[in-house]
Design a protein around this motif. Structure first.
Motif, PDB file in Angstrom:
ATOM      1  N   ALA A 151       0.831  -1.211   0.000  1.00  0.00           N
ATOM      2  CA  ALA A 151       0.000   0.000   0.000  1.00  0.00           C
ATOM      3  C   ALA A 151       0.863   1.259   0.000  1.00  0.00           C
ATOM      4  CB  ALA A 151      -0.928  -0.007   1.206  1.00  0.00           C
ATOM      5  N   SER A 152       1.962   1.228   0.748  1.00  0.00           N
ATOM      6  CA  SER A 152       2.834   2.404   0.817  1.00  0.00           C
ATOM      7  C   SER A 152       3.451   2.713  -0.542  1.00  0.00           C
ATOM      8  CB  SER A 152       3.927   2.204   1.878  1.00  0.00           C
ATOM      9  OG  SER A 152       5.014   1.430   1.411  1.00  0.00           O
ATOM     10  N   ILE A 153       3.780   1.683  -1.303  1.00  0.00           N
ATOM     11  CA  ILE A 153       4.373   1.882  -2.630  1.00  0.00           C
ATOM     12  C   ILE A 153       3.359   2.495  -3.583  1.00  0.00           C
ATOM     13  CG2 ILE A 153       5.241   0.649  -4.665  1.00  0.00           C
ATOM     14  CD1 ILE A 153       6.600  -1.308  -2.623  1.00  0.00           C
ATOM     15  N   ILE A 154       2.144   1.963  -3.603  1.00  0.00           N
ATOM     16  CA  ILE A 154       1.115   2.508  -4.489  1.00  0.00           C
ATOM     17  C   ILE A 154       0.820   3.969  -4.150  1.00  0.00           C
ATOM     18  CG2 ILE A 154      -1.351   2.399  -5.031  1.00  0.00           C
ATOM     19  CD1 ILE A 154      -1.241  -0.478  -5.246  1.00  0.00           C
ATOM     20  N   ALA A 155       0.696   4.263  -2.854  1.00  0.00           N
ATOM     21  CA  ALA A 155       0.386   5.637  -2.440  1.00  0.00           C
ATOM     22  C   ALA A 155       1.531   6.590  -2.806  1.00  0.00           C
ATOM     23  CB  ALA A 155       0.127   5.678  -0.936  1.00  0.00           C
ATOM     24  N   LYS A 156       2.760   6.161  -2.593  1.00  0.00           N
ATOM     25  CA  LYS A 156       3.923   7.013  -2.867  1.00  0.00           C
ATOM     26  C   LYS A 156       4.059   7.306  -4.356  1.00  0.00           C
ATOM     27  CE  LYS A 156       8.100   8.860  -2.142  1.00  0.00           C
ATOM     28  NZ  LYS A 156       8.174  10.288  -1.763  1.00  0.00           N
ATOM     29  N   VAL A 157       3.922   6.285  -5.195  1.00  0.00           N
ATOM     30  CA  VAL A 157       4.050   6.489  -6.646  1.00  0.00           C
ATOM     31  C   VAL A 157       2.937   7.413  -7.150  1.00  0.00           C
ATOM     32  CG1 VAL A 157       3.941   5.358  -8.901  1.00  0.00           C
ATOM     33  CG2 VAL A 157       5.299   4.350  -7.057  1.00  0.00           C
ATOM     34  N   TYR A 158       1.728   7.203  -6.654  1.00  0.00           N
ATOM     35  CA  TYR A 158       0.599   8.059  -7.055  1.00  0.00           C
ATOM     36  C   TYR A 158       0.860   9.515  -6.665  1.00  0.00           C
ATOM     37  CZ  TYR A 158      -4.138   9.991  -7.200  1.00  0.00           C
ATOM     38  OH  TYR A 158      -5.240  10.783  -7.465  1.00  0.00           O
ATOM     39  N   ARG A 159       1.277   9.735  -5.426  1.00  0.00           N
ATOM     40  CA  ARG A 159       1.453  11.117  -4.969  1.00  0.00           C
ATOM     41  C   ARG A 159       2.627  11.798  -5.673  1.00  0.00           C
ATOM     42  NH1 ARG A 159       3.580  14.816  -1.554  1.00  0.00           N
ATOM     43  NH2 ARG A 159       2.045  16.265  -0.652  1.00  0.00           N
ATOM     44  N   ASP A 160       3.712  11.067  -5.887  1.00  0.00           N
ATOM     45  CA  ASP A 160       4.865  11.657  -6.578  1.00  0.00           C
ATOM     46  C   ASP A 160       4.496  12.109  -7.988  1.00  0.00           C
ATOM     47  OD1 ASP A 160       6.410  11.284  -4.357  1.00  0.00           O
ATOM     48  OD2 ASP A 160       7.717   9.752  -5.223  1.00  0.00           O
ATOM     49  N   LYS A 161       3.732  11.285  -8.701  1.00  0.00           N
ATOM     50  CA  LYS A 161       3.303  11.656 -10.057  1.00  0.00           C
ATOM     51  C   LYS A 161       2.387  12.870 -10.018  1.00  0.00           C
ATOM     52  CE  LYS A 161       3.764   7.112 -12.242  1.00  0.00           C
ATOM     53  NZ  LYS A 161       3.053   5.950 -12.824  1.00  0.00           N
ATOM     54  N   LEU A 162       1.523  12.913  -9.016  1.00  0.00           N
ATOM     55  CA  LEU A 162       0.625  14.057  -8.863  1.00  0.00           C
ATOM     56  C   LEU A 162       1.412  15.339  -8.607  1.00  0.00           C
ATOM     57  CD1 LEU A 162      -2.370  14.957  -8.602  1.00  0.00           C
ATOM     58  CD2 LEU A 162      -2.177  14.485  -6.155  1.00  0.00           C
ATOM     59  N   MET A 163       2.428  15.268  -7.768  1.00  0.00           N
ATOM     60  CA  MET A 163       3.232  16.458  -7.488  1.00  0.00           C
ATOM     61  C   MET A 163       4.046  16.886  -8.705  1.00  0.00           C
ATOM     62  SD  MET A 163       2.194  17.319  -4.564  1.00  0.00           S
ATOM     63  CE  MET A 163       3.268  18.748  -4.363  1.00  0.00           C
ATOM     64  N   ASP A 164       4.419  15.937  -9.564  1.00  0.00           N
ATOM     65  CA  ASP A 164       5.069  16.295 -10.829  1.00  0.00           C
ATOM     66  C   ASP A 164       4.111  17.096 -11.711  1.00  0.00           C
ATOM     67  OD1 ASP A 164       7.390  15.015 -10.076  1.00  0.00           O
ATOM     68  OD2 ASP A 164       6.987  13.187 -11.227  1.00  0.00           O
ATOM     69  N   GLU A 165       2.838  16.708 -11.708  1.00  0.00           N
ATOM     70  CA  GLU A 165       1.837  17.448 -12.475  1.00  0.00           C
ATOM     71  C   GLU A 165       1.641  18.851 -11.899  1.00  0.00           C
ATOM     72  OE1 GLU A 165      -1.738  15.125 -12.544  1.00  0.00           O
ATOM     73  OE2 GLU A 165      -0.721  13.359 -13.386  1.00  0.00           O
ATOM     74  N   TYR A 166       1.641  18.951 -10.572  1.00  0.00           N
ATOM     75  CA  TYR A 166       1.499  20.268  -9.945  1.00  0.00           C
ATOM     76  C   TYR A 166       2.711  21.150 -10.219  1.00  0.00           C
ATOM     77  CZ  TYR A 166      -2.698  19.003  -7.297  1.00  0.00           C
ATOM     78  OH  TYR A 166      -3.969  18.656  -6.941  1.00  0.00           O
ATOM     79  N   ALA A 167       3.887  20.531 -10.391  1.00  0.00           N
ATOM     80  CA  ALA A 167       5.099  21.303 -10.700  1.00  0.00           C
ATOM     81  C   ALA A 167       4.941  22.055 -12.018  1.00  0.00           C
ATOM     82  CB  ALA A 167       6.304  20.373 -10.761  1.00  0.00           C
ATOM     83  N   ALA A 168       4.244  21.422 -12.972  1.00  0.00           N
ATOM     84  CA  ALA A 168       3.993  22.077 -14.257  1.00  0.00           C
ATOM     85  C   ALA A 168       2.942  23.176 -14.126  1.00  0.00           C
ATOM     86  CB  ALA A 168       3.552  21.046 -15.291  1.00  0.00           C
ATOM     87  N   LEU A 169       1.955  22.946 -13.257  1.00  0.00           N
ATOM     88  CA  LEU A 169       0.883  23.944 -13.051  1.00  0.00           C
ATOM     89  C   LEU A 169       1.368  25.150 -12.257  1.00  0.00           C
ATOM     90  CD1 LEU A 169      -2.288  21.812 -12.182  1.00  0.00           C
ATOM     91  CD2 LEU A 169      -2.010  23.327 -14.146  1.00  0.00           C
ATOM     92  N   TYR A 170       2.217  24.872 -11.273  1.00  0.00           N
ATOM     93  CA  TYR A 170       2.696  25.931 -10.379  1.00  0.00           C
ATOM     94  C   TYR A 170       4.216  25.917 -10.344  1.00  0.00           C
ATOM     95  CZ  TYR A 170      -2.142  25.237  -8.906  1.00  0.00           C
ATOM     96  OH  TYR A 170      -3.504  25.074  -8.894  1.00  0.00           O
ATOM     97  N   PRO A 171       4.859  26.386 -11.413  1.00  0.00           N
ATOM     98  CA  PRO A 171       6.322  26.359 -11.477  1.00  0.00           C
ATOM     99  C   PRO A 171       6.944  27.329 -10.471  1.00  0.00           C
ATOM    100  CG  PRO A 171       5.412  27.588 -13.338  1.00  0.00           C
ATOM    101  CD  PRO A 171       4.245  26.971 -12.633  1.00  0.00           C
ATOM    102  N   GLY A 172       8.168  27.040 -10.125  1.00  0.00           N
ATOM    103  CA  GLY A 172       8.899  27.933  -9.235  1.00  0.00           C
ATOM    104  C   GLY A 172       9.021  27.443  -7.811  1.00  0.00           C
ATOM    105  N   TYR A 173       8.229  26.422  -7.447  1.00  0.00           N
ATOM    106  CA  TYR A 173       8.287  25.908  -6.078  1.00  0.00           C
ATOM    107  C   TYR A 173       9.102  24.613  -5.962  1.00  0.00           C
ATOM    108  CZ  TYR A 173       4.530  29.247  -5.190  1.00  0.00           C
ATOM    109  OH  TYR A 173       3.781  30.396  -5.075  1.00  0.00           O
ATOM    110  N   GLY A 174       9.485  24.049  -7.080  1.00  0.00           N
ATOM    111  CA  GLY A 174      10.302  22.835  -7.064  1.00  0.00           C
ATOM    112  C   GLY A 174       9.555  21.581  -6.670  1.00  0.00           C
ATOM    113  N   PHE A 175       8.230  21.561  -6.949  1.00  0.00           N
ATOM    114  CA  PHE A 175       7.437  20.387  -6.549  1.00  0.00           C
ATOM    115  C   PHE A 175       7.918  19.096  -7.202  1.00  0.00           C
ATOM    116  CE2 PHE A 175       3.655  23.447  -5.906  1.00  0.00           C
ATOM    117  CZ  PHE A 175       4.010  23.656  -4.582  1.00  0.00           C
TER     118      PHE A 175
END
Length: 208
Positions: A151-175
């Motif tokens: 469960a920890s692996i699935i949650a971590k991979v999901y959240r990391d990919k989501l934060m990569d998407e947010y990095a494109a939406l909100y650049p400058g914070y290093g997400f």
């Protein structure tokens, strides 16, 4: 909890699952969260029921694994799981009800979103969920239990990919690199640019 082989001591990651199966439980769910500590982004929880006997080598606490290893294991877990679900609770809700309650809600939602209802739920940490299914919390469960580790692996991979998407939406914070955690560079970016929509206001009061 531990066993020795060829002079090396190993942790028995199926100890809890085996104990429960011996007590008559068959569908055992592992549940874990990722993202309690970051300044930005949601908390994400996963619930997974893994099949008996079909063990995936390398499943462990997601924090101990490289991103590449996690992604390979994530694909295998999703492919072989009896059932899995991933849920998230957004920053606005975290600010409203606090991170502990948000995490418990997220984990409860993940368990209740499973297509197959488990007989027993193993959760990481010391949280008791508001569910009718029998449960047990395991301190350090993501390293001690195969199901919680999955469960920890699935949650971590999901959240990391989501934060990569947010990095494109909100650049400058290093997400893309900090995943929302409070690194020195991230805090400097908040002080220079202010908060973006995914920042947790309750976590960032000193920089507002």
């Amino acid at each position: 909890f531990f066993y020795a082989a060829h002079g090396v001591i190993f942790m028995d990651k199926l100890f809890y699952e085996r104990e429960l199966k011996n007590s008559g439980y068959n569908l055992i769910c592992g549940a874990d969260e990722v993202g309690r500590g970051p300044l930005a982004g949601p908390v994400v929880c996963a619930a997974v029921i893994m099949p008996e006997g079909d063990i995936i080598e390398g499943v462990d606490d997601s924090k101990k694994l490289t991103a590449r290893k996690r992604e390979k294991l994530d694909a295998l877990i999703r492919e072989r799981a009896v059932a899995y679900a991933v849920c998230r609770v957004e920053p606005q809700v975290i600010d409203e009800i606090n991170i502990l309650e948000a995490t418990k809600l997220c984990m409860k939602n993940a368990v209740e979103s499973l297509e197959i209802s488990p007989d027993f739920v193993l959760t990481d940490g010391n949280m008791t969920l508001d569910i009718t299914i029998p449960q047990r919390h395991v301190i350090g469960g993501d390293a001690a239990s195969y199901s919680i580790g999955a469960a920890s692996i699935i949650a971590k991979v999901y959240r990391d990919k989501l934060m990569d998407e947010y990095a494109a939406l909100y650049p400058g914070y290093g997400f893309e690199s900090n995943k929302g955690y409070g690194t020195a560079a991230h805090i400097a970016a908040i002080m220079a640019n202010g908060l973006c929509p995914i920042h947790r206001r309750s976590f960032t009061k000193k920089w507002q």
